[in-house]
Design a protein around this motif. Structure first.
Motif, PDB file in Angstrom:
ATOM      1  N   ARG A  35     -52.340  33.283 -70.184  1.00 34.90           N
ATOM      2  CA  ARG A  35     -51.176  33.947 -70.167  1.00 34.90           C
ATOM      3  C   ARG A  35     -50.190  33.962 -71.877  1.00 34.90           C
ATOM      4  O   ARG A  35     -49.238  32.819 -72.297  1.00 34.90           O
ATOM      5  CB  ARG A  35     -49.651  33.069 -68.965  1.00 34.90           C
ATOM      6  CG  ARG A  35     -50.001  33.116 -68.073  1.00 34.90           C
ATOM      7  CD  ARG A  35     -49.542  34.809 -67.632  1.00 34.90           C
ATOM      8  NE  ARG A  35     -48.961  35.358 -67.002  1.00 34.90           N
ATOM      9  CZ  ARG A  35     -47.239  35.465 -66.221  1.00 34.90           C
ATOM     10  NH1 ARG A  35     -48.165  34.958 -65.787  1.00 34.90           N
ATOM     11  NH2 ARG A  35     -46.975  35.939 -66.665  1.00 34.90           N
ATOM     12  N   TYR A  66     -39.405  32.723 -65.383  1.00 32.36           N
ATOM     13  CA  TYR A  66     -40.390  33.705 -65.690  1.00 32.36           C
ATOM     14  C   TYR A  66     -41.220  33.918 -65.162  1.00 32.36           C
ATOM     15  O   TYR A  66     -42.264  34.716 -64.676  1.00 32.36           O
ATOM     16  CB  TYR A  66     -40.480  34.023 -66.950  1.00 32.36           C
ATOM     17  CG  TYR A  66     -41.274  34.875 -68.035  1.00 32.36           C
ATOM     18  CD1 TYR A  66     -41.238  36.688 -67.977  1.00 32.36           C
ATOM     19  CD2 TYR A  66     -42.904  34.619 -67.930  1.00 32.36           C
ATOM     20  CE1 TYR A  66     -41.941  37.318 -68.254  1.00 32.36           C
ATOM     21  CE2 TYR A  66     -43.777  35.818 -68.506  1.00 32.36           C
ATOM     22  CZ  TYR A  66     -43.651  37.016 -68.519  1.00 32.36           C
ATOM     23  OH  TYR A  66     -44.267  37.703 -69.434  1.00 32.36           O
ATOM     24  N   THR A  70     -42.845  36.626 -62.517  1.00 28.57           N
ATOM     25  CA  THR A  70     -44.694  37.753 -62.643  1.00 28.57           C
ATOM     26  C   THR A  70     -45.593  36.394 -62.376  1.00 28.57           C
ATOM     27  O   THR A  70     -46.676  36.394 -63.477  1.00 28.57           O
ATOM     28  CB  THR A  70     -44.453  37.940 -63.994  1.00 28.57           C
ATOM     29  OG1 THR A  70     -44.242  36.574 -64.842  1.00 28.57           O
ATOM     30  CG2 THR A  70     -43.087  37.705 -64.763  1.00 28.57           C
ATOM     31  N   THR A  72     -47.941  37.141 -60.560  1.00 27.69           N
ATOM     32  CA  THR A  72     -49.430  38.965 -60.300  1.00 27.69           C
ATOM     33  C   THR A  72     -49.739  38.956 -61.772  1.00 27.69           C
ATOM     34  O   THR A  72     -50.635  39.980 -62.131  1.00 27.69           O
ATOM     35  CB  THR A  72     -48.902  39.949 -59.477  1.00 27.69           C
ATOM     36  OG1 THR A  72     -48.062  40.756 -59.693  1.00 27.69           O
ATOM     37  CG2 THR A  72     -48.413  39.550 -58.286  1.00 27.69           C
ATOM     38  N   HIS A  73     -49.308  38.920 -62.926  1.00 22.66           N
ATOM     39  CA  HIS A  73     -49.592  38.968 -64.338  1.00 22.66           C
ATOM     40  C   HIS A  73     -50.213  38.681 -64.925  1.00 22.66           C
ATOM     41  O   HIS A  73     -50.980  37.696 -65.209  1.00 22.66           O
ATOM     42  CB  HIS A  73     -47.878  38.963 -65.188  1.00 22.66           C
ATOM     43  CG  HIS A  73     -47.315  40.475 -64.721  1.00 22.66           C
ATOM     44  ND1 HIS A  73     -46.485  40.846 -64.027  1.00 22.66           N
ATOM     45  CD2 HIS A  73     -46.625  41.120 -66.100  1.00 22.66           C
ATOM     46  CE1 HIS A  73     -45.676  41.636 -63.903  1.00 22.66           C
ATOM     47  NE2 HIS A  73     -45.606  42.247 -65.112  1.00 22.66           N
ATOM     48  N   ARG A 231     -45.571  42.719 -73.897  1.00 20.22           N
ATOM     49  CA  ARG A 231     -46.158  42.691 -73.340  1.00 20.22           C
ATOM     50  C   ARG A 231     -47.290  43.309 -72.899  1.00 20.22           C
ATOM     51  O   ARG A 231     -48.560  42.716 -72.672  1.00 20.22           O
ATOM     52  CB  ARG A 231     -45.516  41.592 -72.503  1.00 20.22           C
ATOM     53  CG  ARG A 231     -46.030  40.690 -70.866  1.00 20.22           C
ATOM     54  CD  ARG A 231     -45.009  41.015 -70.036  1.00 20.22           C
ATOM     55  NE  ARG A 231     -44.552  41.728 -69.256  1.00 20.22           N
ATOM     56  CZ  ARG A 231     -44.174  41.916 -68.319  1.00 20.22           C
ATOM     57  NH1 ARG A 231     -43.105  40.590 -68.181  1.00 20.22           N
ATOM     58  NH2 ARG A 231     -43.617  42.508 -67.653  1.00 20.22           N
ATOM     59  N   HIS A 232     -46.518  44.114 -72.289  1.00 19.66           N
ATOM     60  CA  HIS A 232     -47.438  45.632 -71.821  1.00 19.66           C
ATOM     61  C   HIS A 232     -48.875  45.718 -73.023  1.00 19.66           C
ATOM     62  O   HIS A 232     -49.882  46.392 -72.787  1.00 19.66           O
ATOM     63  CB  HIS A 232     -46.841  46.776 -71.635  1.00 19.66           C
ATOM     64  CG  HIS A 232     -47.655  47.403 -71.440  1.00 19.66           C
ATOM     65  ND1 HIS A 232     -48.318  48.072 -70.503  1.00 19.66           N
ATOM     66  CD2 HIS A 232     -48.102  48.748 -72.058  1.00 19.66           C
ATOM     67  CE1 HIS A 232     -49.235  48.884 -70.134  1.00 19.66           C
ATOM     68  NE2 HIS A 232     -49.219  49.628 -70.814  1.00 19.66           N
ATOM     69  N   VAL A 236     -50.897  42.616 -71.364  1.00 19.47           N
ATOM     70  CA  VAL A 236     -51.294  41.651 -70.223  1.00 19.47           C
ATOM     71  C   VAL A 236     -50.391  42.679 -68.928  1.00 19.47           C
ATOM     72  O   VAL A 236     -48.996  43.449 -69.348  1.00 19.47           O
ATOM     73  CB  VAL A 236     -49.479  40.617 -70.632  1.00 19.47           C
ATOM     74  CG1 VAL A 236     -49.214  40.091 -69.052  1.00 19.47           C
ATOM     75  CG2 VAL A 236     -50.004  39.549 -71.717  1.00 19.47           C
ATOM     76  N   THR A 237     -50.893  42.515 -68.347  1.00 21.81           N
ATOM     77  CA  THR A 237     -50.271  43.870 -67.200  1.00 21.81           C
ATOM     78  C   THR A 237     -50.068  43.418 -65.537  1.00 21.81           C
ATOM     79  O   THR A 237     -50.945  42.198 -65.120  1.00 21.81           O
ATOM     80  CB  THR A 237     -51.909  45.045 -67.409  1.00 21.81           C
ATOM     81  OG1 THR A 237     -52.707  44.203 -66.755  1.00 21.81           O
ATOM     82  CG2 THR A 237     -51.245  45.175 -68.582  1.00 21.81           C
ATOM     83  N   LYS A 238     -50.109  43.835 -64.772  1.00 22.13           N
ATOM     84  CA  LYS A 238     -49.506  43.477 -63.445  1.00 22.13           C
ATOM     85  C   LYS A 238     -51.094  43.651 -62.911  1.00 22.13           C
ATOM     86  O   LYS A 238     -51.278  45.207 -62.488  1.00 22.13           O
ATOM     87  CB  LYS A 238     -48.946  44.063 -62.538  1.00 22.13           C
ATOM     88  CG  LYS A 238     -48.074  43.419 -61.344  1.00 22.13           C
ATOM     89  CD  LYS A 238     -47.272  44.896 -60.566  1.00 22.13           C
ATOM     90  CE  LYS A 238     -46.733  43.729 -59.571  1.00 22.13           C
ATOM     91  NZ  LYS A 238     -45.638  44.327 -58.968  1.00 22.13           N
ATOM     92  N   ALA A 239     -51.652  42.875 -62.063  1.00 24.81           N
ATOM     93  CA  ALA A 239     -53.075  43.506 -61.471  1.00 24.81           C
ATOM     94  C   ALA A 239     -52.145  44.291 -59.750  1.00 24.81           C
ATOM     95  O   ALA A 239     -51.895  43.301 -59.486  1.00 24.81           O
ATOM     96  CB  ALA A 239     -53.539  41.721 -61.001  1.00 24.81           C
TER      97      ALA A 239
END
Length: 242
Positions: A35, A66, A70, A72-73, A231-232, A236-239
């Motif tokens: 992360r 935080y 998040t 799933t990130h 972050r994007h 770092v993205t959402k699975a």
């Protein structure tokens, strides 16, 4: 991490039992392996291990909130990506109001995948932003050189020299300028290390606008909008749902 007020050694009241704080921040250090968005916050909180206060404890709990929001990130590593290396590095010059030591950070990418990153304070005080940036580019170049050697042992050859993106015009110009200035003698080792790699075609240093500097998220606390944007961009993205 909240952008204000800045955490210092004297923020808040000393904890009667520092053990829970040290255990929590120690766990964060392992979590930061995947992360990278929390890399700066973890590095900052680690600087107060010897004297944690309630303000530091609140900041640590902010990271927990935080992470809880998040779950799933994470990092998405794509198989279909070019095997070329490039890196972003940035410095928060004299950002620590206690000792005025700069914080530097870098993110190394293999194609579109972040594979190595770091956020930590420099060893001493830099007398100019260019000196701080040049120290950081030397650290980044050293990491890239190690990764290149590793890829070479795995049979992966680089078809083009790795690129390091810098948002400091002075440091970028110094990397490309063959003349050595007497006023830069205090970074002579870093200077010749970088110049040798650039002249031999093993490295290229390019300028990038500050708004496109991805490593900015690893050098200082940012506002919510800027943090989410970077972050994007850094990967770092959402699975997706399984």
């Amino acid at each position: 991490m909240a952008s204000s007020p800045k955490l210092t050694l004297t923020s808040g009241h000393i904890l009667s039992d520092p053990t829970p704080y040290r255990k929590l921040v120690g766990s964060f250090q392992y979590l930061a392996f995947t992360r990278l968005a929390i890399a700066y916050a973890v590095n900052r909180l680690s600087q107060f291990m010897h004297r944690p206060t309630d303000a530091h404890w609140q900041a640590a709990n902010r990271i927990l909130r935080y992470l809880a929001g998040t779950p799933t990130h994470g990092l998405f590593l794509s198989a279909k990506t070019p095997l070329s290396l490039h890196a972003f590095f940035d410095v928060d010059w004299a950002g620590d109001s206690h000792d005025y030591v700069s914080t530097n950070a870098y993110i190394v990418y293999l194609g579109s995948n972040p594979i190595s990153w770091s956020a930590k304070k420099q060893n001493g005080v830099a007398r100019s932003s260019t000196e701080a940036e040049y120290r950081s580019v030397a650290n980044t170049a050293s990491e890239i050189r190690w990764i290149c050697n590793l890829l070479s042992e795995l049979g992966i050859r680089q078809t083009a020299p790795p690129v390091i993106y810098c948002d400091n015009v002075g440091a970028t110009f110094l990397c490309a300028n063959p003349a050595f200035h007497s006023r830069m003698k205090y970074i002579v080792i870093d200077y010749h290390f970088i110049r040798g790699q650039v002249q031999n075609g093993l490295l290229r240093v390019a300028h990038v606008h500050t708004t496109d500097q991805l490593a900015d998220a690893l050098t200082k606390p940012l506002g919510r909008q800027r943090f989410l944007e970077l972050r994007h961009k850094i990967g770092v993205t959402k699975a997706p749902p399984s």
